[in-house]
Design a protein around this motif. Structure first.
Motif, PDB file in Angstrom:
ATOM      1  N   LEU A  79       0.935  -1.087   0.144  1.00  0.00           N
ATOM      2  CA  LEU A  79      -0.111   0.168   0.060  1.00  0.00           C
ATOM      3  C   LEU A  79       0.827   1.255  -0.081  1.00  0.00           C
ATOM      4  CD1 LEU A  79      -2.929  -1.105   2.387  1.00  0.00           C
ATOM      5  CD2 LEU A  79      -3.075  -0.646   0.093  1.00  0.00           C
ATOM      6  N   ARG A  80       2.040   1.120   0.815  1.00  0.00           N
ATOM      7  CA  ARG A  80       2.953   2.251   0.809  1.00  0.00           C
ATOM      8  C   ARG A  80       3.564   2.688  -0.755  1.00  0.00           C
ATOM      9  NH1 ARG A  80       5.724   1.149   4.808  1.00  0.00           N
ATOM     10  NH2 ARG A  80       7.291   0.050   3.679  1.00  0.00           N
ATOM     11  N   GLU A  81       3.933   1.617  -1.253  1.00  0.00           N
ATOM     12  CA  GLU A  81       4.360   1.612  -2.654  1.00  0.00           C
ATOM     13  C   GLU A  81       3.571   2.035  -3.368  1.00  0.00           C
ATOM     14  OE1 GLU A  81       7.862   1.348  -3.155  1.00  0.00           O
ATOM     15  OE2 GLU A  81       7.706   1.214  -0.961  1.00  0.00           O
ATOM     16  N   LEU A  82       2.180   1.743  -3.421  1.00  0.00           N
ATOM     17  CA  LEU A  82       1.022   2.287  -4.417  1.00  0.00           C
ATOM     18  C   LEU A  82       0.979   3.579  -4.039  1.00  0.00           C
ATOM     19  CD1 LEU A  82      -1.525  -0.930  -4.387  1.00  0.00           C
ATOM     20  CD2 LEU A  82       0.243  -0.044  -6.206  1.00  0.00           C
ATOM     21  N   THR A  83       0.943   4.252  -2.905  1.00  0.00           N
ATOM     22  CA  THR A  83       0.543   5.572  -2.618  1.00  0.00           C
ATOM     23  C   THR A  83       1.590   6.404  -3.326  1.00  0.00           C
ATOM     24  OG1 THR A  83       1.724   5.630  -0.453  1.00  0.00           O
ATOM     25  CG2 THR A  83      -0.649   5.258  -0.399  1.00  0.00           C
ATOM     26  N   SER A  84       2.715   5.799  -3.550  1.00  0.00           N
ATOM     27  CA  SER A  84       3.644   6.854  -4.156  1.00  0.00           C
ATOM     28  C   SER A  84       3.059   7.296  -5.481  1.00  0.00           C
ATOM     29  CB  SER A  84       4.665   6.051  -4.752  1.00  0.00           C
ATOM     30  OG  SER A  84       5.478   5.589  -3.796  1.00  0.00           O
ATOM     31  N   VAL A  85       1.918   6.818  -6.259  1.00  0.00           N
ATOM     32  CA  VAL A  85       1.388   7.244  -7.350  1.00  0.00           C
ATOM     33  C   VAL A  85       0.437   8.560  -6.763  1.00  0.00           C
ATOM     34  CG1 VAL A  85      -0.595   6.925  -8.925  1.00  0.00           C
ATOM     35  CG2 VAL A  85       1.236   4.852  -8.411  1.00  0.00           C
ATOM     36  N   PHE A  86      -0.047   8.722  -6.010  1.00  0.00           N
ATOM     37  CA  PHE A  86      -0.813   9.538  -5.254  1.00  0.00           C
ATOM     38  C   PHE A  86       0.024  10.961  -4.859  1.00  0.00           C
ATOM     39  CE2 PHE A  86      -3.931   6.250  -4.884  1.00  0.00           C
ATOM     40  CZ  PHE A  86      -4.845   6.948  -5.558  1.00  0.00           C
TER      41      PHE A  86
ATOM     42  N   ASN B 151      -8.124  14.736  -5.179  1.00  0.00           N
ATOM     43  CA  ASN B 151      -7.446  15.372  -4.226  1.00  0.00           C
ATOM     44  C   ASN B 151      -7.686  14.996  -2.719  1.00  0.00           C
ATOM     45  OD1 ASN B 151      -5.787  16.721  -6.066  1.00  0.00           O
ATOM     46  ND2 ASN B 151      -7.137  18.261  -6.121  1.00  0.00           N
ATOM     47  N   VAL B 152      -8.662  14.846  -2.550  1.00  0.00           N
ATOM     48  CA  VAL B 152      -9.243  14.127  -0.957  1.00  0.00           C
ATOM     49  C   VAL B 152      -8.307  12.820  -0.845  1.00  0.00           C
ATOM     50  CG1 VAL B 152     -10.740  13.261   0.488  1.00  0.00           C
ATOM     51  CG2 VAL B 152     -10.820  15.596  -0.552  1.00  0.00           C
ATOM     52  N   VAL B 153      -8.571  11.997  -1.990  1.00  0.00           N
ATOM     53  CA  VAL B 153      -7.982  10.700  -1.904  1.00  0.00           C
ATOM     54  C   VAL B 153      -6.413  10.855  -1.684  1.00  0.00           C
ATOM     55  CG1 VAL B 153      -7.654   8.421  -3.115  1.00  0.00           C
ATOM     56  CG2 VAL B 153     -10.041   9.370  -2.983  1.00  0.00           C
ATOM     57  N   ALA B 154      -5.991  11.831  -2.488  1.00  0.00           N
ATOM     58  CA  ALA B 154      -4.392  11.806  -2.693  1.00  0.00           C
ATOM     59  C   ALA B 154      -3.886  12.317  -1.357  1.00  0.00           C
ATOM     60  CB  ALA B 154      -4.177  12.931  -3.884  1.00  0.00           C
TER      61      ALA B 154
ATOM     62  N   CYS C 164      -0.823  11.329   3.188  1.00  0.00           N
ATOM     63  CA  CYS C 164      -0.598  11.092   4.753  1.00  0.00           C
ATOM     64  C   CYS C 164       0.001   9.898   5.179  1.00  0.00           C
ATOM     65  CB  CYS C 164      -1.887  11.512   5.409  1.00  0.00           C
ATOM     66  SG  CYS C 164      -2.126  13.226   5.266  1.00  0.00           S
ATOM     67  N   PHE C 165      -0.874   8.831   4.661  1.00  0.00           N
ATOM     68  CA  PHE C 165      -0.524   7.175   4.990  1.00  0.00           C
ATOM     69  C   PHE C 165       0.868   7.064   4.588  1.00  0.00           C
ATOM     70  CE2 PHE C 165       0.018   2.835   3.510  1.00  0.00           C
ATOM     71  CZ  PHE C 165      -0.444   2.132   4.613  1.00  0.00           C
ATOM     72  N   HIS C 166       1.344   7.566   3.295  1.00  0.00           N
ATOM     73  CA  HIS C 166       2.626   7.237   2.782  1.00  0.00           C
ATOM     74  C   HIS C 166       3.603   8.114   4.041  1.00  0.00           C
ATOM     75  CE1 HIS C 166       5.455   6.615  -0.335  1.00  0.00           C
ATOM     76  NE2 HIS C 166       6.104   7.739  -0.103  1.00  0.00           N
ATOM     77  N   ALA C 167       3.587   9.266   4.324  1.00  0.00           N
ATOM     78  CA  ALA C 167       4.489   9.936   5.235  1.00  0.00           C
ATOM     79  C   ALA C 167       4.321   9.237   6.489  1.00  0.00           C
ATOM     80  CB  ALA C 167       4.043  11.346   5.315  1.00  0.00           C
TER      81      ALA C 167
ATOM     82  N   TRP D 280       7.330  16.961  11.142  1.00  0.00           N
ATOM     83  CA  TRP D 280       6.340  17.077   9.998  1.00  0.00           C
ATOM     84  C   TRP D 280       5.151  18.119  10.535  1.00  0.00           C
ATOM     85  CZ3 TRP D 280       2.461  12.778   9.186  1.00  0.00           C
ATOM     86  CH2 TRP D 280       1.576  13.009   8.036  1.00  0.00           C
ATOM     87  N   LEU D 281       5.061  17.926  11.628  1.00  0.00           N
ATOM     88  CA  LEU D 281       3.732  18.498  12.310  1.00  0.00           C
ATOM     89  C   LEU D 281       4.108  20.250  12.531  1.00  0.00           C
ATOM     90  CD1 LEU D 281       1.004  18.740  13.683  1.00  0.00           C
ATOM     91  CD2 LEU D 281       2.358  18.657  15.810  1.00  0.00           C
ATOM     92  N   LEU D 282       5.624  20.474  12.769  1.00  0.00           N
ATOM     93  CA  LEU D 282       5.991  21.932  12.541  1.00  0.00           C
ATOM     94  C   LEU D 282       5.984  22.400  11.301  1.00  0.00           C
ATOM     95  CD1 LEU D 282       7.065  24.127  14.243  1.00  0.00           C
ATOM     96  CD2 LEU D 282       9.441  23.283  13.874  1.00  0.00           C
TER      97      LEU D 282
END
Length: 127
Positions: A25-32, A68-71, A76-79, A112-114
């Motif tokens: 899933l993390r690898e697939l989120t690279s597309v987003f 863009n909401v899905v992205a 966020c999941f990827h990060a 990241w939060l800052l």
């Protein structure tokens, strides 16, 4: 003569383990993540090129908002998963003492939060 036995491929091999599923899933989120970068570059081009009204019209379409909401969720999941892996890839030692994983993760998430708060302040402040 008979043909040698060829074992069939399991197309859902990653679904058998939670770790593998998160990895895929993390690898697939690279597309987003790439889509988010492309969208921001399009916005910068519209700002500098004078076509900002057309960009706003395109960005206001319901399907574009949904993409863009899905992205955003995928980015966020990827990060988060990427920052959680940092202690496995980075060993920090201070005077022979190894810094615990939770401290590295906490530092990454705090940074990241800052940075997100600073960007939000700059973008959302009143003119």
């Amino acid at each position: 003569m008979t043909a040698p036995y060829v074992r069939g491929r399991d197309r859902l091999w990653f679904a058998r383990s939670r770790r593998y599923t998160i990895f895929v899933l993390r690898e697939l989120t690279s597309v987003f993540v790439a889509w988010t970068v492309a969208f921001l570059l399009l916005m910068i081009a519209a700002l500098t090129g004078g076509g900002y009204a057309g960009f706003v019209a395109l960005a206001g379409q319901p399907w574009m908002i949904a993409v863009n909401v899905v992205a955003l969720a995928a980015t966020c999941f990827h990060a988060i998963t990427f920052l959680n892996l940092a202690p496995k890839a980075t060993v920090v030692r201070l005077d022979g003492w190894r810094v615990p994983a939770w401290m590295i993760q906490g530092g990454n998430h705090s940074a990241w939060l800052l940075v997100s708060a600073v960007v939000a302040y700059v973008v959302l402040r009143s003119p």
